[in-house]
Design a protein around this motif. Structure first.
Motif, mmCIF file in Angstrom:
data_model
loop_
_atom_site.group_PDB
_atom_site.id
_atom_site.type_symbol
_atom_site.label_atom_id
_atom_site.label_comp_id
_atom_site.label_asym_id
_atom_site.label_seq_id
_atom_site.Cartn_x
_atom_site.Cartn_y
_atom_site.Cartn_z
ATOM 1 N N CYS A 1 6.764 4.485 -9.848
ATOM 2 C CA CYS A 1 6.280 5.940 -9.596
ATOM 3 C C CYS A 1 5.966 5.747 -8.045
ATOM 4 N N SER A 2 6.192 4.624 -7.259
ATOM 5 C CA SER A 2 6.128 4.878 -5.748
ATOM 6 C C SER A 2 4.648 4.928 -5.190
ATOM 7 N N THR A 3 3.635 4.938 -6.310
ATOM 8 C CA THR A 3 2.005 5.484 -5.858
ATOM 9 C C THR A 3 1.759 4.052 -5.029
ATOM 10 N N VAL A 4 0.795 4.439 -4.207
ATOM 11 C CA VAL A 4 0.401 3.438 -3.087
ATOM 12 C C VAL A 4 -0.982 2.786 -3.675
ATOM 13 N N ASN B 1 3.492 -0.516 -3.462
ATOM 14 C CA ASN B 1 3.880 0.536 -3.894
ATOM 15 C C ASN B 1 4.282 0.141 -5.297
ATOM 16 N N ALA C 1 -1.516 4.964 -11.373
ATOM 17 C CA ALA C 1 -1.037 6.325 -11.919
ATOM 18 C C ALA C 1 -0.183 6.133 -13.035
ATOM 19 N N PRO D 1 5.369 -4.423 1.488
ATOM 20 C CA PRO D 1 4.446 -3.839 2.328
ATOM 21 C C PRO D 1 4.466 -2.395 1.906
ATOM 22 N N GLU D 2 3.250 -1.700 2.371
ATOM 23 C CA GLU D 2 3.005 -0.385 2.050
ATOM 24 C C GLU D 2 4.163 0.613 2.145
ATOM 25 N N THR D 3 4.932 0.450 3.181
ATOM 26 C CA THR D 3 6.038 1.627 3.189
ATOM 27 C C THR D 3 7.192 1.232 2.680
ATOM 28 N N GLU D 4 7.322 0.434 1.703
ATOM 29 C CA GLU D 4 8.560 -0.289 1.273
ATOM 30 C C GLU D 4 8.575 0.100 -0.192
ATOM 31 N N LYS D 5 9.851 0.272 -0.657
ATOM 32 C CA LYS D 5 10.083 0.406 -2.017
ATOM 33 C C LYS D 5 10.827 -0.749 -2.599
ATOM 34 N N SER D 6 10.573 -1.477 -3.314
ATOM 35 C CA SER D 6 11.289 -2.624 -3.839
ATOM 36 C C SER D 6 11.980 -2.206 -4.963
#
Lengths: 288, 288, 288, 288
Positions: free
Chosen positions: D257-260, D253, D271, D283-288
């Protein structure tokens, strides 16, 4: 008069005959299934010449017993349903009528009626077996999966028919009328028998070229069976996953220790005992 | 007396005969499988007239050898099991008894017994092959998947029978007794042979109309095989995914660098070396 | 001249003949499908000797009627298409030409032409059925799935051929020319008939050894059908999941209450009414 | 001497004969495949009596040409491989030797050798077709899926054999030797032919009871084909998902802006253009 008021007796009768929730309704359905199967077996046995000679009278009486039972049931259904016109014109109403009509028609049949019509009337009675379908409410899931894949299955059948036409014509040219491939309809019939892997063996290729082309057709048919299977399987797998996801939507994380709680009815975290958020708001992978 | 105390010898014997964990138990099972298969092969060969004439005596002696072995084993099972009544009345106990009973019964059979009964007793012995099933504990997964789909498969069989009845009756009317479709049971038999794509060819349509209707039946049967396949496949795929998800439930993220750790036994992050949280608390997609 | 300017009439005609969006274009396609099927049925019926004797003249006239219709359509397609060379040389153009050519060729055929050539010309006309394929634009999904699995299916066919060769040769050695296994091509043909579960029964093993090897081949063939099915099903399931994931990519969480919003067109949270973030930025499992 | 030093010529030769990466290696493989197929076709045609009479000499010469080519290739493989013993004793080495040996053995065969041995030697040459398998490296995926499901498929075959034994014995008792069910092996052969839906029709039930039991067997066989299909499909679907998940593991991510970002090679967010974190950490579902 399309939606009448039902008397209490009609309502009670309606629950037993049409419903499946009450114990009486369930027993009525089971008894009906048993009678339908018995009636179909009698018609089948009646068609065997040797049995008909010995037990023809018994079969005749049983047939009339079943017909009277189905007639009483049909009239009871009309009497107790809130919407008579809807029932009589529905698929179920038509099938129920067809289950009794042929026996009554056979009375008015002259002794000199052609054999085919007598046989037809006898056979029409066996379509009673269709009544089983209307009682089989578990078939809905499968029917729904088939319906959703309906368009793809139609395309599949069209491609099968085109393949059968082409393979049939190839064999008609290669083998010719001398080897059983008398005309194109016969050859196309042979091609369908082959591609569906039925393989009666009543028409078979005898020349080397014909056998080679047939072998190609068999391999195509053998591989092509994967297509409807794949369509139905993908549909059923998808249906199961959607059902699972709807449940997962209701899963929550504990606000205290993050443990996932899949049971939508739980109120407290099974790991730390703190109160859980309301289901539906905090999805499975979310920390609120 | 339903749950007796076992002597040490009985306990030891029980472990070997009923258990599969110890090496002796495994060897016992393998030896038993070999003897069952050998015994079934002897019964098969014995049924061939030419072999029976030459080696009848040998087969007779081998049969009694196998029967005595199975008898000893059956008695040993009864002797060493902690709950005799439960074993004797269980499915396994009944199958074990049926494996030896027919041979003993054949002694008391008079010389003038009808051929059918002699043949029946001979054949009953072959049901020893069922003992293999009870030794095949890997079949459980498949049996479980079949059982979970049991209701759907029952509906599937009912629909198949209804389809076979309708197609059989159609062909009975179209082809008639002259073309091999002698009575409805024969026609329904033909329909099952056709729809399941077996296609013996002992009864086949000869008129153009009959062939057209048969071709429709074949295509329906060919496409309908997708239904049980789809049911079982969706069931097995679902079972695999649930197993995978249970493992994923135990996956964690490192609190320092967010790396996913799928191994539930790991203590330190494989990326940055910091200590991992306890498994089960912080699910895969969560940062605590 | 490869890409000409179209006159308004040509453009209008092009939309009707080649397009499927306008009502006129849809009706044209449906009429064309009906004519193609009627034309194929006439050719099929014409091949039946008894029907040809009675209605030969009618079939002959109908055949010329269909040929003229297809000729007019073919010329109209050439006339109104913007790129004539591309259409004529395309697969569609060649199939359209083949649909009319054989009938015209039959005029120039001398009375003394060999029967095979006459039959060939007659049969070539039936390949008109291929025109249905070009009109069946729903077949694309299935064709795409087959194409993606093309390499695996090619490997599958190669393995099938190797298996058929080996089983065929084994039976050729075991059964020999005396029992119908006259030469290796015949034996390989038998092996393909058996492994694909077609099972004509025109060539069958009669020795015990041959039957045992055949039974092994049948079981292999029966189990191996799982392979193409598995390939196609995995492909179709994957295609469905990718489609679902593309939609899930556009799902968002409400910034206020974390409720998941799968509809990419929604502007406000259906749970708390606060404004949602733009789709595509905050994926399903993310809190922004 | 098990791992010799290769001279430059041997190394070059090794790359062409054993390798598939260089253009020369690819052409060598394609030429070899063509020669193997040609050689197998010649053996097949040679077995046809009428062709053998006309072209026997040509086939004989071609056979010796192919044998010499394969001999040269076999010797070249031994010469250039770094580990001779390993190649000669490997499955590939044995198959390569078997491809030439029968032809040489036929020289030493006396004129009076029994027909069976001559036929055997001729047929053994056709196992050259197995060499195709060793050149078909795309088959590995399928072989791996089959191997992973090996235990389940073994259980499936055992259950099939038990079912076939039971159905065969039932029909042996019901139909008896008079109706073609001569002995138990024949009846079991019939049961396998029926359950696998091959259905030759060389042995068929004629009594009503026999037909009813057969119909049950067909339905069981028809439904049971779903089991191997389900096993293989679940295995292939799982393999595809694991491959997909390994790619998803590398998705990140955007920290801004959290775009995958699924592409592991991307450096900047598509983006907002800000720099992306290193793949594998977030990983995909993680916001660091």
């Amino acid at each position: 008069m399309s939606h009448r008021e039902q008397t209490p007796l009609q309502l009670k009768c309606y629950e037993v005959i049409f419903g499946t929730e009450t114990p009486a309704g369930k027993w009525f359905d089971l008894a009906l299934i048993a009678i339908i199967i018995a009636s179909v077996i009698v018609i089948m046995l009646d068609s065997i010449v040797s049995l008909d000679a010995s037990y023809g009278d018994l079969f005749f009486r049983l047939e009339w017993l079943f017909t009277l039972l189905f007639t009483v049931e049909y009239l009871a259904r009309i009497w107790c349903t809130p919407n008579r016109r809807a029932y009589v014109l529905s698929l179920y109403g038509v099938v129920d009528l067809l289950a009794v009509l042929p026996t009554y028609l056979s009375i008015f049949l002259p002794q000199t009626a052609p054999l085919l019509i007598i046989r037809l009337l006898r056979i029409l009675r066996i379509f009673r077996v269709l009544r089983l379908l209307t009682l089989l409410n578990e078939a809905n899931d499968l029917a729904a999966a088939l319906q959703r894949s309906g368009r793809k299955i139609f395309v599949f059948f069209t491609v099968m028919m085109i393949l059968a036409t082409i393979f049939g014509c190839l064999l008609y040219v290669i083998e010719g009328p001398g080897n059983g491939f008398d005309d194109i309809p016969t050859s196309v019939y042979w091609a369908i028998v082959t591609i569906t892997t039925v393989g009666y063996g009543d028409v078979t290729p005898v020349t080397t070229a014909g056998r080679a082309v047939s072998a190609a057709g068999m391999l195509v048919g053998y591989a092509i069976i994967a297509v409807p299977t794949g369509i139905i399987t993908a549909e059923l797998t998808m249906a199961q996953q959607i059902k699972k996801q709807r449940l997962a939507m209701l899963a929550r994380n504990c606000t205290n220790c993050s443990t996932v709680e899949p049971d939508p009815d739980a109120h407290y975290c099974r790991a730390c005992g703190s109160q859980l958020p309301r289901p539906g708001h905090a999805p499975e992978t979310e920390k609120s």
